[in-house]
Scaffold this motif. Structure first.
Motif, PDB file in Angstrom:
ATOM      1  N   PRO A  40      20.046 -25.124   4.662  1.00 13.13           N
ATOM      2  CA  PRO A  40      19.520 -24.110   3.738  1.00 13.13           C
ATOM      3  C   PRO A  40      18.311 -23.355   4.282  1.00 13.13           C
ATOM      4  O   PRO A  40      18.183 -22.147   4.057  1.00 13.13           O
ATOM      5  CB  PRO A  40      19.157 -24.905   2.482  1.00 13.13           C
ATOM      6  CG  PRO A  40      18.994 -26.302   2.942  1.00 13.13           C
ATOM      7  CD  PRO A  40      19.961 -26.471   4.069  1.00 13.13           C
ATOM      8  N   VAL A  41      17.423 -24.042   5.004  1.00 10.11           N
ATOM      9  CA  VAL A  41      16.224 -23.356   5.504  1.00 10.11           C
ATOM     10  C   VAL A  41      16.597 -22.333   6.579  1.00 10.11           C
ATOM     11  O   VAL A  41      16.069 -21.213   6.600  1.00 10.11           O
ATOM     12  CB  VAL A  41      15.176 -24.357   6.029  1.00 10.11           C
ATOM     13  CG1 VAL A  41      13.986 -23.612   6.632  1.00 10.11           C
ATOM     14  CG2 VAL A  41      14.696 -25.264   4.914  1.00 10.11           C
ATOM     15  N   SER A  42      17.524 -22.696   7.465  1.00 12.40           N
ATOM     16  CA  SER A  42      17.929 -21.739   8.504  1.00 12.40           C
ATOM     17  C   SER A  42      18.673 -20.556   7.888  1.00 12.40           C
ATOM     18  O   SER A  42      18.461 -19.403   8.288  1.00 12.40           O
ATOM     19  CB  SER A  42      18.781 -22.428   9.564  1.00 12.40           C
ATOM     20  OG  SER A  42      19.937 -23.013   9.000  1.00 12.40           O
ATOM     21  N   GLU A  43      19.544 -20.818   6.913  1.00 10.41           N
ATOM     22  CA  GLU A  43      20.244 -19.725   6.234  1.00 10.41           C
ATOM     23  C   GLU A  43      19.254 -18.816   5.513  1.00 10.41           C
ATOM     24  O   GLU A  43      19.357 -17.579   5.566  1.00 10.41           O
ATOM     25  CB  GLU A  43      21.257 -20.283   5.234  1.00 10.41           C
ATOM     26  CG  GLU A  43      22.458 -20.939   5.871  1.00 10.41           C
ATOM     27  CD  GLU A  43      23.441 -21.504   4.861  1.00 10.41           C
ATOM     28  OE1 GLU A  43      24.549 -21.890   5.264  1.00 10.41           O
ATOM     29  OE2 GLU A  43      23.103 -21.564   3.659  1.00 10.41           O
ATOM     30  N   PHE A  44      18.279 -19.432   4.842  1.00 13.26           N
ATOM     31  CA  PHE A  44      17.272 -18.653   4.110  1.00 13.26           C
ATOM     32  C   PHE A  44      16.453 -17.804   5.077  1.00 13.26           C
ATOM     33  O   PHE A  44      16.150 -16.637   4.797  1.00 13.26           O
ATOM     34  CB  PHE A  44      16.358 -19.599   3.338  1.00 13.26           C
ATOM     35  CG  PHE A  44      15.405 -18.923   2.403  1.00 13.26           C
ATOM     36  CD1 PHE A  44      15.693 -18.816   1.055  1.00 13.26           C
ATOM     37  CD2 PHE A  44      14.199 -18.399   2.863  1.00 13.26           C
ATOM     38  CE1 PHE A  44      14.811 -18.189   0.188  1.00 13.26           C
ATOM     39  CE2 PHE A  44      13.314 -17.776   2.012  1.00 13.26           C
ATOM     40  CZ  PHE A  44      13.624 -17.664   0.658  1.00 13.26           C
ATOM     41  N   ALA A  57       6.402  -9.076   6.604  1.00 13.30           N
ATOM     42  CA  ALA A  57       6.470 -10.536   6.671  1.00 13.30           C
ATOM     43  C   ALA A  57       7.344 -11.046   5.536  1.00 13.30           C
ATOM     44  O   ALA A  57       7.343 -10.475   4.437  1.00 13.30           O
ATOM     45  CB  ALA A  57       5.073 -11.155   6.582  1.00 13.30           C
ATOM     46  N   ALA A  58       8.086 -12.093   5.820  1.00 14.76           N
ATOM     47  CA  ALA A  58       8.824 -12.827   4.792  1.00 14.76           C
ATOM     48  C   ALA A  58       8.183 -14.200   4.712  1.00 14.76           C
ATOM     49  O   ALA A  58       8.208 -14.961   5.690  1.00 14.76           O
ATOM     50  CB  ALA A  58      10.298 -12.923   5.154  1.00 14.76           C
ATOM     51  N   LEU A  59       7.589 -14.511   3.572  1.00 21.73           N
ATOM     52  CA  LEU A  59       6.804 -15.737   3.415  1.00 21.73           C
ATOM     53  C   LEU A  59       7.349 -16.562   2.260  1.00 21.73           C
ATOM     54  O   LEU A  59       7.308 -16.124   1.101  1.00 21.73           O
ATOM     55  CB  LEU A  59       5.336 -15.397   3.157  1.00 21.73           C
ATOM     56  CG  LEU A  59       4.659 -14.453   4.165  1.00 21.73           C
ATOM     57  CD1 LEU A  59       3.260 -14.077   3.695  1.00 21.73           C
ATOM     58  CD2 LEU A  59       4.616 -15.099   5.553  1.00 21.73           C
ATOM     59  N   ASP A  60       7.842 -17.753   2.579  1.00 20.03           N
ATOM     60  CA  ASP A  60       8.288 -18.678   1.537  1.00 20.03           C
ATOM     61  C   ASP A  60       7.231 -19.738   1.274  1.00 20.03           C
ATOM     62  O   ASP A  60       7.362 -20.518   0.345  1.00 20.03           O
ATOM     63  CB  ASP A  60       9.603 -19.342   1.971  1.00 20.03           C
ATOM     64  CG  ASP A  60      10.182 -20.232   0.884  1.00 20.03           C
ATOM     65  OD1 ASP A  60      10.342 -19.752  -0.256  1.00 20.03           O
ATOM     66  OD2 ASP A  60      10.471 -21.415   1.173  1.00 20.03           O
ATOM     67  N   VAL A  61       6.189 -19.765   2.100  1.00 19.78           N
ATOM     68  CA  VAL A  61       5.148 -20.786   1.999  1.00 19.78           C
ATOM     69  C   VAL A  61       3.773 -20.126   2.104  1.00 19.78           C
ATOM     70  O   VAL A  61       3.603 -19.111   2.778  1.00 19.78           O
ATOM     71  CB  VAL A  61       5.315 -21.850   3.106  1.00 19.78           C
ATOM     72  CG1 VAL A  61       6.513 -22.733   2.833  1.00 19.78           C
ATOM     73  CG2 VAL A  61       5.452 -21.202   4.483  1.00 19.78           C
ATOM     74  N   PHE A  62       2.801 -20.750   1.439  1.00 23.12           N
ATOM     75  CA  PHE A  62       1.440 -20.215   1.385  1.00 23.12           C
ATOM     76  C   PHE A  62       0.456 -21.373   1.480  1.00 23.12           C
ATOM     77  O   PHE A  62       0.815 -22.531   1.242  1.00 23.12           O
ATOM     78  CB  PHE A  62       1.231 -19.427   0.094  1.00 23.12           C
ATOM     79  CG  PHE A  62       2.137 -18.227  -0.023  1.00 23.12           C
ATOM     80  CD1 PHE A  62       1.707 -16.972   0.378  1.00 23.12           C
ATOM     81  CD2 PHE A  62       3.435 -18.359  -0.507  1.00 23.12           C
ATOM     82  CE1 PHE A  62       2.546 -15.865   0.287  1.00 23.12           C
ATOM     83  CE2 PHE A  62       4.286 -17.265  -0.599  1.00 23.12           C
ATOM     84  CZ  PHE A  62       3.839 -16.019  -0.202  1.00 23.12           C
TER      85      PHE A  62
END
Length: 309
Positions: free
Chosen positions: A108-112, A254-259
Motif C-alpha cells: 500500500p505505501v508503494s502504491e500510494f 510536494a506530496a506529504l503523508d507525514v508531518f
C-alpha cells in the motif's frame, strides 16, 4: 502462553483482523488493552504481570523497568517495521527477543507513493476541487514522468518496490541507502542524488541519524522545479525550509503523508498543508485491508515459532 496485545480497541479493530486475532487465541491467553490510549510501562505490567509475549503497535515500547518486574517475558513483537522506545540492551540482558514485521506495508505505501506522485505531477486535485465548486480551470501543460529521474532514498521493501513501479512508468530510478544493495539501477550518495533528481521520495526510518535528513542545506541542493514525496516520517524533513522552497517556487511541489506533528489540531495548523502546490494527507499511505491482514499474520507466525521451541 500469556499474550499481551497493546493495540487500543480502535487500533485492534483496524489493524488486527478477526481471523488473526482468533489464531492468537488458539496459541494462548490473550489480554487486550482496554484503554483508548497507548500503555505506559506501569500499565503494561498491571494489565498482564505475567506476559510471555507482548505484541505491540508502533508507539508502546519496552523499558528495563518492565523487564525487572516481569522476568517471564520471552519476546516483544512490533507489529510493523519501526521499533521505537525499546531498551535493546536491557532486552539482551534479560534474554528477550525483539521482533518486527518488515515488508507488511510495502504494497500500500508503494502504491500510494506512486499515486501521489502522479496526482501531484498532473495537477489532478486542483482540477477536481474546482469542478466540485462549479469552476472549470483551463488546461495546463504538465510535465511527463517519462524519462524523469527519481531518487529513492531508502531501499528496503517499500523503496525497492517504488523504484520498480517508477521504472515501469519509464522513469530513471537512482538509489540512496546506507547499506550496499544489489539493484538494476545506479546508487549514489544522497547529496549527489539530490542534484540529479527530478523527484525525491523518502523511505527510511526515523532515528537520530536520519532526523532532518533533508536539512535546509540539502533542500537547497535539490534541482529547481523538483518534487518531494514523503510517506515515511515527517521529521525526516526540515519543514520550515521545505515551506520556504515551495513558496519561493524553488521546488514545484510536494506530496506529504507525514508531518512532524500529526495530532489533528497541529496538523490542521501546519502551514504546509494549506499550500496549493502541496498534496497533503493524514498518514494514511499504509492503510489497506490486505496489508493489515499480512502484518497481523506475520505477528501470528512469530508466535507460532516461539511456541514450537
Amino acid at each position: 502462553m500469556n499474550i499481551l496485545l497493546t493495540h487500543t480497541p480502535q487500533e485492534r479493530e483496524e489493524l488486527f483482523p478477526d481471523e488473526q486475532l482468533a489464531q492468537l487465541l488458539r496459541l494462548g491467553k490473550v489480554v487486550c488493552n482496554p484503554f483508548s490510549h497507548h500503555l505506559s510501562q506501569l500499565e503494561l505490567y498491571r494489565l498482564c504481570p505475567e506476559a510471555d509475549v507482548i505484541v505491540s503497535e508502533w508507539e508502546t515500547g519496552l523499558e528495563r523497568q518492565y523487564l525487572m518486574q516481569n522476568p517471564r517475558l520471552k519476546a516483544f513483537i512490533r507489529s510493523g517495521v519501526e521499533i521505537r522506545n525499546v531498551d535493546f540492551a536491557a532486552c539482551e540482558e534479560y534474554g528477550v527477543q525483539v521482533l518486527n514485521t518488515p515488508g507488511g506495508f510495502a504494497v500500500p505505501v508503494s502504491e500510494f507513493t506512486v499515486a501521489a506522485l502522479l496526482c501531484l505531477q498532473k495537477s489532478i486535485f486542483p482540477y477536481c476541487s474546482a469542478l466540485k465548486e462549479g469552476k472549470v480551470l483551463p488546461p495546463q501543460r504538465t510535465p511527463e514522468l517519462l524519462g524523469k529521474t527519481i531518487a529513492v532514498v531508502g531501499l528496503g521493501f517499500i523503496g525497492m518496490r517504488v523504484a520498480r513501479l517508477c521504472k515501469d512508468l519509464g522513469m530513471l530510478p537512482i538509489g540512496v541507502d546506507v547499506a550496499e544493495r544489489e539493484t538494476s539501477f545506479p546508487c549514489m550518495a544522497l547529496d549527489e542524488a539530490l542534484i540529479q533528481a527530478d523527484v525525491v521520495t523518502l523511505h527510511v526510518e526515523l532515528n537520530q541519524r536520519t532526523k532532518n535528513l533533508l536539512s535546509r542545506e540539502r533542500i537547497g541542493r535539490m534541482k529547481k522545479g523538483a518534487l518531494l514525496i514523503n510517506t515515511a516520517r515527517g521529521a525526516l524533513v526540515d519543514e520550515e525550509a521545505l515551506y520556504e522552497a515551495l513558496v519561493e517556487g524553488r521546488l514545484a511541489g510536494a506530496a506529504l503523508d507525514v508531518f512532524s506533528e500529526e495530532a489533528p489540531a497541529e496538523l490542521a495548523e501546519n502551514k504546509l498543508v494549506r499550500l496549493p502546490n502541496v498534496l497533503s494527507t493524514p498518514h494514511i499511505a499504509g492503510y489497506s485491508y490486505e496489508a493489515h491482514q499480512r502484518n497481523a499474520q506475520a505477528c501470528v507466525e512469530h508466535l507460532r515459532r516461539l511456541t514450537a521451541r
